[in-house]
Scaffold this active site. Structure first.
Site, PDB file in Angstrom:
ATOM      1  N   TYR A  25     -37.705  54.672  -0.270  1.00  0.00           N
ATOM      2  CA  TYR A  25     -36.450  55.177   0.283  1.00  0.00           C
ATOM      3  C   TYR A  25     -35.779  54.178   1.237  1.00  0.00           C
ATOM      4  CZ  TYR A  25     -38.196  59.659  -1.421  1.00  0.00           C
ATOM      5  OH  TYR A  25     -38.680  60.679  -2.203  1.00  0.00           O
ATOM      6  N   HIS A  77     -51.448  39.172  -0.405  1.00  0.00           N
ATOM      7  CA  HIS A  77     -52.257  40.001   0.501  1.00  0.00           C
ATOM      8  C   HIS A  77     -53.080  41.013  -0.296  1.00  0.00           C
ATOM      9  CE1 HIS A  77     -53.148  41.192   4.600  1.00  0.00           C
ATOM     10  NE2 HIS A  77     -52.979  42.472   4.288  1.00  0.00           N
ATOM     11  N   ARG A 128     -57.092  39.585   9.456  1.00  0.00           N
ATOM     12  CA  ARG A 128     -56.367  40.848   9.529  1.00  0.00           C
ATOM     13  C   ARG A 128     -55.869  41.216  10.928  1.00  0.00           C
ATOM     14  NH1 ARG A 128     -59.199  45.397   5.825  1.00  0.00           N
ATOM     15  NH2 ARG A 128     -57.114  46.264   6.106  1.00  0.00           N
TER      16      ARG A 128
END
Length: 846
Positions: free
Chosen positions: A136, A93, A47
């Protein structure tokens, strides 16, 4: 201490009677150590830390790989970011969508990445605001990202299973350039962290190329190619010793400063204009910190902060300064108390073979170069094998085409495909792959043209195979290919350096007073401008400025390019002078408000001053006539021939007041300091000149209307008035024009005459003729009297020529091609009437 594990009994389903409960005692300390170790390893490896080879964290690598698999290339349209996040989360993931989207947003931000890897469409945030939701925004791969994922289908890297063994993902990307150094990295793991600065792609590529071609290269050699970080936001890096430490050991720090300039932000105010900020510092944060520091009285001299940033002009943060404060001293305070100066700590921690390591520049580039050499070697071997296989099939086809009739006969006479294949192998000595390929041959490929194509393909394949074998057979050739590809990538996607590197730039300490004159005083700068002597200048083009320190005028050490001067007044930086307008108003001018005259190559630039009309806020039909000292007697002359010497009895509570009471239709045409030994000179439009001693006019108060100075004929007016120090160098310049000609258009006649040739007359007389008018000339358009030789300029301040030889007092002028708009006096050897300084207009010819 132990914890018991037992089977969970569901209240809905009772356990069978024959079920035996099994309880295991586990040591809590050992359990915590084991679990925490597994968690730490997962955070470090999966990570938080990037791989030293491609410079990507696992989530970043998975995002780019999935976008490549989805076909979101730069030449295709954008798709919703939520779609990319969903694909990455569902297939590769196994973490939250917020972490994936945050990673993708950072890769799209040009202010965070030196070379963005994601081309975002929509609101991807700013330094002060977060991005819009993934539903968006839209995204696709940036052009540079394609070089990181290129050649994945040619067995260049190893693939590993995803979290549920349903899909395959690359363990590392091929990375055509050193992404870890170019874009840097930041991450916090368990017990360790990484913070790597971005660099310029072309510089990093040049350093990596040198190491690839010269494996024994030293760190000093690489630092000639990579002098320091290159931040996306630009700015300046001050102090490179910390950068060198980081390049040697992997740890170091350096200071970043904003790019600023001191500008005249309004006619009366200076400001510090910020155009580049330190890395990851936004303008709103800077504005907030400045306001907090001002309120806490940590900062002084700041009146306002205005953010003029927009998409067209980029960052522009204007910090307005109070008058009387030293901009450099205020800037030093800003660096100390605000994010205009930040410290960047380098900690080069990355994964090498799955282990976190702290590396210097040499080791980082060596890990990358080894990885890239391995990628190119595996790609070359893959391409070689593919071409060898194809050549094998082409050679089989050529054998079949040479004896196609027998091939057809063997196939037709065979009972099944296996029999035909075996007979072809036996008859033509083919391999199993060649015979199966012949069996799949289409009839249209049996033409003569197909044979020519196959022979050309065979030759091409043989040539390519030889080239690939040469690369694999020579380590030098292999490294050369890697270096050339790296250079090509850098030239295509790299750009010029943005960050300026400074070895050291320590600002002086800010003190309440100057340390000048004190022995053994530390270098310091006063916060407020000291009250040093200075000159205030007014040019013929109407610009006002002041010198930083008063320098001698009479020795000719001051030179002004192009424009001439109308007024030069001695004062101090915190003193006051007076400005006289055409309407007779007298304005109080604080010298500290006047912009400082800038110099270019040692020559003062009057063009850097501000327009006097804007500086003083004059009315629409009002002009500035001249400047005078605020503590000396000065004289005013009007167009109607009125003269007045004014006493310096100015009211202290007013910024402006009438210096002379004018009649209707009258206006002021000239002003100058007028001690008792000065001469007052008036020149009328009908070519008459009158001069008389200033002592002939008694000084009056500011409300008086003056006395008669020159007797004028009907329809005539005064075009020049001045107070001069009579000497051998004082000259009279007059210019006559033909009626109907526009200003500065066509020819004119100009005459230069010593003032000593003009006899003095009494006040209120008509004077004597100053120039004989030629046929067609109706009067004078310009007159000037002062210390010669005069400097003539156009209305734009461009130099014009004057006659070199003197003319007779009542003689005609000499014709010139281009008319003169204004004249200023010479500077060298300027006489001073009455005192060591005066308000005479001064200038010096180039």
């Amino acid at each position: 201490m132990a914890r018991r594990r037992s089977a969970t009994r569901s209240p809905q389903n009772e356990l069978p009677k024959d079920f035996t409960e099994h309880i295991v005692d586990v040591d809590v300390t050992q359990e915590m150590e084991t679990s925490f170790l597994e968690y730490s390893y997962s955070v470090i490896y999966s990570r938080a830390l990037p791989d030293a080879r491609d410079g990507l964290k696992p989530v970043q690598r998975r995002i780019l790989f999935m976008m490549d698999q989805m076909g979101l290339r730069p030449d295709r349209g954008h798709v919703k970011s939520a779609r990319v996040v969903g694909e990455v989360m569902g297939k590769l993931h196994p973490h939250g969508d917020a972490a994936i989207y945050d990673a993708m947003v950072r890769m799209a931000q040009s202010f965070a990445m030196r070379v963005p890897l994601v081309d975002g469409h929509g609101n991807f945030g700013s330094l002060d605001d977060g991005p819009a939701a993934p539903r968006y925004t839209e995204a696709r791969m940036a052009p540079a990202a394609r070089t990181l994922t290129g050649d994945l289908d040619e067995d260049v890297v190893d693939f590993v299973p995803n979290y549920d063994n349903q899909f395959q993902q690359p363990a590392v990307l091929p990375a055509a350039y050193p992404n870890l150094l170019v874009n840097g990295a930041t991450g916090i793991a368990v017990g360790m962290a990484t913070n790597m600065a971005p660099h310029n792609m072309r510089e990093v590529a040049a350093g990596a190329r040198h190491l690839i071609l010269n494996p024994e290269a030293t760190l000093e050699e690489l630092m000639r190619f990579i002098p320091g970080p290159d931040l996306p936001s630009g700015g300046r890096i001050v102090g490179l010793e910390g950068v060198r430490d980081a390049y040697r050991t992997g740890r170091g720090s350096f200071r970043t400063r904003a790019t600023v300039s001191v500008e005249q932000v309004s006619p009366r105010k200076q400001g510090i204009v910020v155009t580049e900020l330190p890395y990851m510092v936004g303008p709103e944060k800077v504005t907030e910190k400045i306001k907090d520091a001002v309120q806490a009285k940590k900062l002084a001299g700041i009146s306002d902060v205005v953010d003029l940033t927009d998409r067209t002009n980029g960052l522009r943060l204007v910090i307005e300064l109070k008058n009387g404060f030293n901009p450099q001293a205020v800037l030093a305070q800003l660096y100390k108390h605000t994010p205009l100066e930040e410290s960047f700590g380098i900690n080069n921690v990355a994964l090498v073979e799955g282990q976190p390591r702290t590396m210097g520049l040499l080791e980082l580039l060596r890990v990358y170069s080894d990885h890239r050499i391995s990628v190119v070697r595996r790609r070359t071997a893959f391409r070689l094998a593919k071409r060898q296989n194809r050549l094998h099939l082409v050679e089989g086809l050529l054998i079949a085409i040479l004896d196609i009739d027998e091939v057809i006969q063997i196939i037709r006479s065979s009972e099944e495909t296996a029999e035909a294949r075996d007979r072809l192998i036996a008859v033509f000595d083919l391999s199993r792959a060649q015979s199966e390929h012949i069996l799949e041959l289409r009839l249209r490929q049996l033409t003569k043209f197909s044979r020519i194509e196959l022979e050309a393909e065979r030759d091409t394949l043989q040539r390519e195979i030889a080239e690939l074998e040469a690369i694999l057979g020579s380590e030098t050739a292999l490294r050369g290919v890697v270096a050339d590809e790296l250079t090509e990538t850098a030239e295509k996607f790299g750009d010029e350096r943005r960050t300026v590197l400074l070895e050291a730039e320590d600002l002086p300490a800010v003190t309440a007073e100057n340390a000048r004159g004190k022995k053994n005083a530390a270098p310091s700068v006063a916060l407020e401008i000291s009250d040093d002597p200075c000159w205030v200048f007014l040019s013929t083009t109407g610009r006002i400025a002041r010198s930083a320190v008063r320098t001698p005028l009479a020795d000719g050490s001051r030179r002004f390019k192009h424009d001439a001067l109308t007024s030069v007044v001695p004062s101090t930086a915190r003193g006051e002078i007076a400005a006289i307008t055409s309407t007779g108003r007298m304005l109080r001018v604080s010298c500290v408000d006047v912009p400082v005259l800038q110099e270019f190559d040692g020559v003062p630039r009057l063009a850097d001053g501000v327009p006097a009309a804007d500086f003083l806020g004059l009315d629409k039909n009002e002009t500035l006539v001249g400047l005078v000292p605020s503590n000396a007697v000065f004289a005013i002359g009007t167009a109607d021939g009125v003269v007045k010497r004014v006493n310096p009895d100015y009211p202290l509570n007013l910024d402006q007041w009438p210096a002379i009471k004018l009649k209707d239709g009258d206006s002021v045409v000239g002003v100058g300091a007028a001690p008792v030994d000065a001469e007052l000179v008036l020149v009328s439009s009908d070519a008459k000149l009158l001069h008389f001693p200033a002592s002939a006019v008694r000084p009056q108060g500011r409300t008086a209307g003056g006395v008669a100075g020159m007797k004028l004929a009907a329809d005539e007016h005064v075009i020049f008035f001045g107070a001069v120090a009579p000497s051998e160098s004082t000259v009279v310049v007059t210019q006559a024009r033909s009626d109907g000609q526009l200003p500065e258009m066509g020819e004119a006649s100009v005459k230069v005459t010593p003032l000593s040739e003009f006899p003095a007359k009494g006040r209120a007389t008509a004077g004597v003729r100053a120039q004989r008018l030629l046929a067609g000339e109706t009067g004078l358009t310009l007159a000037w009297v002062g210390h010669g030789p005069g400097k003539a300029v156009s209305a734009a301040g461009v130099a014009r020529s004057l006659p070199v030889e003197y003319g007779r007092r009542d003689g005609s002028g000499v014709g010139i091609d281009r008319a003169v708009a204004a004249v200023g006096p010479a500077l060298r050897g300027l006489p001073v009437p009455g005192t060591t300084t005066n308000g005479e207009s001064t200038a010096e010819d180039e």
